[in-house]
Write a protein that holds these residues in place. Structure first.
Motif: not given
Length: 403
Positions: A257-286
């Motif tokens: 929602s802040y247009g973040a560059l990345s969200a990191d770790h994200i082991e417990y991320l659900d599909e709503d969170g994935v979609q939110a990241m996809a919508d703004v181009g936030t990178v998933a850092v594994i």
């Protein structure tokens, strides 16, 4: 070694540019370097006549990739936590160690006690290992000071790394990492009285490239992170977030929602969170190092990230507690072996997508206009970089503009 105006020949370029060809590979390629940047890349037989006068340097049939980028590190810190490693092996969970006064808070004590020179020299030992693996850019977080003086000291040390070594450094303010002992039970007061004022001071001193936080039950709630991110926005700083590592508090959606560059770790991320990241181009850092060290079983949702087209970066997460991992090559292998990422995803994760996770547009691919940060490897195929364990095939690095 510094990039000069020259033509690199007798090489195979894994450009990571485009997706039509695996790895963006150009066989029997040449790369033209001018003024620290890539001027041209393509088949060796097609080098434009305009570059005919440049010196040529044959690379012996080696593979060239972009210089590697470690986009999530806590490389500046005092002390170690080997004793806590032993505690966990004897059955204590990460949360139990943290609630008993260990974890991040124990590193805070050691970091506060260290001088700027001590922190720098310890960090350089770790940086040198990354450089030897072809890394040309690193991100460095604060977050082990949790008071104004030490947070600023950590950020100054991070900046000093780039003066002491041929490597680009991006700094991230992580004041919202944990609540220090003197604010125990007063998380909101810590955010308002220490974290936010320190962020403002660090920004005023020119020490901050981005702002991070740890959104977790043992750290800070989304509403508290939001207050920090509001100030980051006010200061014109991009944000990123440690999110959904141990539970799902909706941190990734908040970050997006802040247009973040990345969200990191994200082991417990659900599909709503994935979609939110996809919508703004936030990178998933594994970050497989923490997953491995903590012996976690909840894997990041790699298939969902692929499904929604979220770019995946990989990083070491070098830190003294949950990821004492000092090898980006090993992180690549872990990403493939533990999470079934492909070797191409792993290589893009430490180049193209790692650059995006840092907001860098002039790094991460071998393409005209990019900074001439390159890694030259004694390998036959790019997959070898993820395949081998405990083996470093780097021949040498080429670095262009170090800033």
């Amino acid at each position: 070694m510094a990039a000069m105006s020259q033509i690199l020949t007798d090489l195979h370029a894994a450009t990571l540019s485009g997706t039509d060809v695996p790895y963006g590979m150009i066989r029997d390629a040449a790369i033209v370097l001018q003024d620290g940047k890539i001027a041209w890349v393509g088949p060796q037989a097609d080098v434009p006549a305009a570059y005919a006068g440049l010196d040529r340097r044959a690379l012996g049939g080696r593979i060239v990739t972009p210089g590697l980028i470690d986009c999530h590190t806590h490389i500046v810190h005092g002390g170690d936590r080997a004793a806590e490693f032993e505690m966990r092996l004897n059955g204590a969970s990460y949360e139990e160690v943290a609630r008993a006064g260990g974890g991040i808070v124990s590193t805070v004590k050691a970091t506060r006690a260290a001088s700027e020179e001590e922190l720098l020299q310890d960090a350089l030992r770790r940086v040198d290992v990354l450089i030897a693996e072809g890394v040309t850019t690193i991100e460095v977080k604060s977050g082990y000071g949790l008071d104004t003086e030490t947070e600023l000291r950590m950020l100054r040390v991070a900046r000093a790394i780039a003066d002491a070594r041929p490597i680009r450094v991006r700094t991230t303010f992580l004041g919202a990492h944990a609540t220090p002992a003197d604010y125990a039970g007063r998380d909101d007061a810590y955010i308002d009285e220490v974290c936010i004022p320190t962020l403002r001071a660090a920004h005023a001193e020119g020490l901050v490239d981005a702002v991070d936080g740890f959104c977790e039950g043992i750290a800070f709630q989304p509403a508290q992170i939001a207050r920090v991110f509001d100030v980051a926005q006010e200061l014109g700083l991009p944000v990123k977030l440690h999110a959904e590592q141990l539970s799902n508090l909706g941190g990734a959606k908040l970050a997006a929602s802040y247009g973040a560059l990345s969200a990191d770790h994200i082991e417990y991320l659900d599909e709503d969170g994935v979609q939110a990241m996809a919508d703004v181009g936030t990178v998933a850092v594994i970050l497989p190092g923490a997953f491995y060290t903590l012996r976690e079983t909840q894997q990041p949702p790699i298939d969902l990230l692929r499904k929604h087209g979220v770019p995946m970066a990989l990083a070491t997460d070098i830190n003294p507690g949950s990821s004492p991992l000092n090898s980006l090559l090993l992180a690549m292998n872990m990403g493939c072996t533990l999470f079934r990422m492909t070797p191409e995803e792993a290589l893009r994760g430490v180049t193209q997508h790692a650059a995006a996770a840092l907001g860098l547009t002039d790094l991460g691919t071998v393409a005209p206009g990019q900074v001439a940060d390159l890694a030259v490897w004694d390998i036959a195929e790019p997959a070898e970089l993820s395949y081998r364990i405990g083996f470093n095939p780097l021949a040498f690095r080429i670095t262009g503009e170090i800033a």
